[in-house]
Write an enzyme that holds these catalytic residues in place. Sequence first.
Site, PDB file in Angstrom:
ATOM      1  CE  LYS A  28       5.034  -1.824   4.697  1.00  0.00           C
ATOM      2  NZ  LYS A  28       4.566  -2.986   3.915  1.00  0.00           N
ATOM      3  CB  CYS A  54       8.178  -5.009   3.518  1.00  0.00           C
ATOM      4  SG  CYS A  54       6.636  -5.226   2.578  1.00  0.00           S
ATOM      5  CG  ASP A  98       5.205  -4.965   6.875  1.00  0.00           C
ATOM      6  OD1 ASP A  98       4.948  -3.853   7.368  1.00  0.00           O
ATOM      7  OD2 ASP A  98       5.187  -5.177   5.644  1.00  0.00           O
TER       8      ASP A  98
HETATM    9  C1  VGL Z   1       5.237  -8.099   2.291  1.00  0.00           C
HETATM   10  C2  VGL Z   1       4.564  -9.238   0.423  1.00  0.00           C
HETATM   11  C3  VGL Z   1       3.351  -8.590   0.447  1.00  0.00           C
HETATM   12  C4  VGL Z   1       6.316  -7.853   3.304  1.00  0.00           C
HETATM   13  C5  VGL Z   1       4.034  -7.427   2.329  1.00  0.00           C
HETATM   14  O1  VGL Z   1       5.998  -7.371   4.410  1.00  0.00           O
HETATM   15  O2  VGL Z   1       7.484  -8.153   2.990  1.00  0.00           O
HETATM   16  N1  VGL Z   1       5.502  -8.987   1.334  1.00  0.00           N
HETATM   17  N2  VGL Z   1       3.087  -7.700   1.410  1.00  0.00           N
END
Ligand code: VGL
Length: 207
Positions: free
Chosen positions: A113, A158, A15
């Site tokens: 995802k 994540c 991410d």
């Molecule tokens: C994430 C919160 C919501 C992350 C993704 O990548 O850690 N955190 N969506």
Amino acid sequence: MTLAIGESDILLVVDVQNDFCPGGALPVADGDAVVPVVNRLAEKFRHVVLTQDWHPADHASFASAHPGKSPFEQVTAPYGPQILWPDHCVQETPGATFHPGLAIPHAELVLRKGFRREIDSYSAFFENDHETPTGLAGYLRERGFARVVIVGLALDFCVRFSAEDARACGFDVVVIEEACRGIDMDGSVDATRRELFSRGVVLLDAA
Ligand code: VGL
Ligand code: ZN
């Protein structure tokens, strides 16, 4: 400590998207600082997988989908506790694209995802019900990988859930903290370190 990297190792870059960097919708403090570190590390790996948080605009993890609720409040979803987030990483928006400095041309797979409206997916392996698979474990097994080295954002969400699930799926797991940054709600970064250690995930300061 140095990592001897081989054919059975995969680098999982979690991410590294605009919305998790300063100026984004759910900024992780100093999140963009991981970009050059991740790029350098990726050069050492033959095999790299990127994940991309990828939500529909009305995703159930967004506070905006819950009248009267604010971001960072917790609700009980059918699958358990769920933190509500600001709208972020909405499909096909600039916030959902990878940080423009991320340079990993040889990445072999981009795994999206969180695309099901009703369920969040922190982990790259299972959605937040801890049972709906993303398919990544099967992909990695079929490709013959034994060890997953994890970097990216956010360390305490994540990255943490991905590391725990990778272990649960039987992979050796290393998290390189220098290439991660955390959101850190209520001590969640410290809790992440303790939990990962207790599950046999190797935490490295720097590679
Ligand atoms: C994430 C919160 C919501 C992350 C993704 O990548 O850690 N955190 N969506
Ligand atoms: Zn998300």
